[in-house]
Write a protein that holds these residues in place. Structure first.
Motif, short mmCIF file in Angstrom:
data_model
loop_
_atom_site.label_atom_id
_atom_site.label_comp_id
_atom_site.label_asym_id
_atom_site.label_seq_id
_atom_site.Cartn_x
_atom_site.Cartn_y
_atom_site.Cartn_z
N LEU A 198 46.59 28.02 77.28
CA LEU A 198 47.04 27.90 75.90
C LEU A 198 47.85 26.61 75.81
N LEU A 236 57.61 35.73 71.90
CA LEU A 236 56.41 35.42 72.68
C LEU A 236 55.85 36.66 73.36
N LEU A 275 51.90 25.56 73.92
CA LEU A 275 52.42 26.77 73.26
C LEU A 275 53.87 26.55 72.83
N ARG A 335 45.33 30.53 67.72
CA ARG A 335 44.52 30.25 68.91
C ARG A 335 43.12 30.86 68.78
N SER A 353 50.37 28.01 66.76
CA SER A 353 50.97 29.33 66.96
C SER A 353 50.02 30.22 67.74
N ILE A 354 50.53 31.34 68.20
CA ILE A 354 49.70 32.29 68.94
C ILE A 354 48.57 32.79 68.07
#
Length: 232
Positions: free
Chosen positions: A24, A76, A27, A7, A3-4
């Motif tokens: 990334l 997002l 994603l 990170r 997930s964001i």
């Protein structure tokens, strides 16, 4: 797929400081990529379609989404903005700019809309064999967020060959080009316009960034672009 929030945002920040971009990986998963790419033929999702050759932008085409955005893209956009706003504010301070971005995307978009920038900018790009995108910057008005994100929805080697993401940086007459290979579902966060870089003697200097896509050699390629400022 991470997930964001999971990170390593310190490492992402270092890459953006050093190169003007950061990867990334994974994603989105393949099913999410296919679902987004499948939206392209629809007409009810978009506010406009642009054929690049008509405007000297290259070859290929893209469509800007209309509001409300698809749920995944909206999620997002909000989550990435929240993580990138602190870095964008630091860049402004380093460049001597008296401009700070609010902590939430909704607050930033309210600022855009008050200035007449009300048209959504997230988009999907479609390329076929022989298509390419000229080097450019996505500037749509006075209010601009200095970072944006591209997510590759197609699978290199299976869906297409060629079509690499390219960035250039220019400062004091020097130019550096970067070729940034992506896999399906990978996201690239990158500079929209200018970023700070250490000066040759002291202080910080401005480095101008542009991005594009090299010529597609075969197949077809779809990319999701997540831009945070809206357009006039």
């Amino acid at each position: 797929m991470h997930s964001i929030e999971e990170r390593d945002w310190e490492a992402i920040g270092r890459s953006l400081d050093r190169h003007g971009n950061a990867l990334l990986p994974e994603l989105l998963n393949p099913a999410q990529c296919r679902a987004l790419a499948a939206l392209y033929p629809r007409e009810d999702c978009y506010r406009s379609r642009v054929v690049m050759a008509r405007h000297g932008f290259g070859r290929g085409e893209y469509k800007y989404f209309s509001y409300p955005l698809p749920a995944l893209i909206d999620t997002l956009r909000h989550a990435l903005y929240a993580r990138l706003a602190p870095l964008a504010n630091r860049w402004n301070r380093e460049l001597g700019m008296d401009l700070q971005y609010p902590g939430t995307l909704d607050a930033f978009l309210a600022r855009c809309h008050l200035a007449g920038q009300r048209r959504p900018t997230p988009l999907i790009l479609e390329y076929h064999e022989g298509d390419y995108n000229c080097l450019h910057q996505d500037l749509y008005g006075d209010h601009m967020f200095p970072l944006q994100t591209a997510i590759l929805l197609s699978e290199p080697g299976r869906d297409f060959t060629g079509g690499e993401f390219v960035m250039t940086e220019t400062s004091s007459g020097e130019q550096i080009a970067q070729v940034l290979p992506l896999r399906q579902g990978d996201a690239l966060v990158f500079t929209v316009n200018q970023r700070p870089a250490p000066g040759r003697r002291s202080g910080m200097r401005k480095v101008a960034m542009r991005h594009g896509v090299s010529r597609l050699l075969s197949g077809h390629r779809h990319t999701l672009g997540v831009i945070f400022h809206d357009a006039r």
